[in-house]
Design a protein around this motif. Structure first.
Motif, PDB file in Angstrom:
ATOM      1  N   THR A 156       0.850  -1.176   0.000  1.00 27.50           N
ATOM      2  CA  THR A 156       0.000   0.000   0.000  1.00 27.50           C
ATOM      3  C   THR A 156       0.892   1.233   0.000  1.00 27.50           C
ATOM      4  OG1 THR A 156      -1.691  -1.199   1.216  1.00 27.50           O
ATOM      5  CG2 THR A 156      -1.833   1.199   1.248  1.00 27.50           C
ATOM      6  N   ASN A 157       0.552   2.236  -0.842  1.00 27.99           N
ATOM      7  CA  ASN A 157       1.428   3.393  -0.984  1.00 27.99           C
ATOM      8  C   ASN A 157       0.664   4.600  -1.489  1.00 27.99           C
ATOM      9  OD1 ASN A 157       1.908   3.812  -4.092  1.00 27.99           O
ATOM     10  ND2 ASN A 157       1.804   1.609  -3.738  1.00 27.99           N
ATOM     11  N   SER A 210      -2.582   2.058  -5.960  1.00 31.80           N
ATOM     12  CA  SER A 210      -2.607   2.226  -4.508  1.00 31.80           C
ATOM     13  C   SER A 210      -2.068   1.023  -3.737  1.00 31.80           C
ATOM     14  CB  SER A 210      -4.024   2.530  -4.039  1.00 31.80           C
ATOM     15  OG  SER A 210      -4.884   1.450  -4.361  1.00 31.80           O
ATOM     16  N   ASN A 211      -1.959  -0.146  -4.389  1.00 31.26           N
ATOM     17  CA  ASN A 211      -1.481  -1.328  -3.666  1.00 31.26           C
ATOM     18  C   ASN A 211      -0.269  -2.017  -4.281  1.00 31.26           C
ATOM     19  OD1 ASN A 211      -2.765  -2.376  -5.862  1.00 31.26           O
ATOM     20  ND2 ASN A 211      -4.067  -3.797  -4.730  1.00 31.26           N
TER      21      ASN A 211
END
Length: 82
Positions: free
Chosen positions: A23-24, A62-63
Motif C-alpha cells: 500500500t502506498n 494504490s497497492n
C-alpha cells in the motif's frame, strides 16, 4: 568498466526493476528509499537516513508499484508538471 547514470547498463531500456505489492501513495517519478522495516517510502533530503535513494517509481497503483533501481525509467505515465 564503470557505467554512466546517463548511458544506463545496456543499450535500449534494459535495467533492473521490481514490482512490489505494498500500500502506498507514490506517483510516477517519485524517488524512494527502504525503511528500517524493509518497506518503501518516499525519499526526502531532510536527514541522511531519509535521503538514501534506492530507486524511482515507474508505475504505480494504490497497492503496488514498479521501482527501477538502475537503467532507463519510463515516465510516460507521469502526470503533467510535477
Amino acid at each position: 568498466m564503470a557505467y554512466s547514470a546517463f548511458s544506463g547498463l545496456n543499450s535500449g531500456n534494459a535495467g533492473i526493476k521490481q514490482t512490489v505489492r505494498q500500500t502506498n501513495d507514490f506517483a510516477v517519478g517519485d524517488v524512494v528509499r527502504l525503511t528500517g522495516s524493509g518497506t518503501y517510502a518516499k525519499a526526502q533530503a531532510n536527514s541522511s537516513e531519509n535521503s538514501e535513494v534506492v530507486g524511482v517509481i515507474e508505475a504505480c497503483s494504490s497497492n503496488q508499484f514498479t521501482v527501477v533501481f538502475a537503467g532507463e525509467v519510463n515516465l510516460s505515465e507521469a502526470a503533467g508538471d510535477r
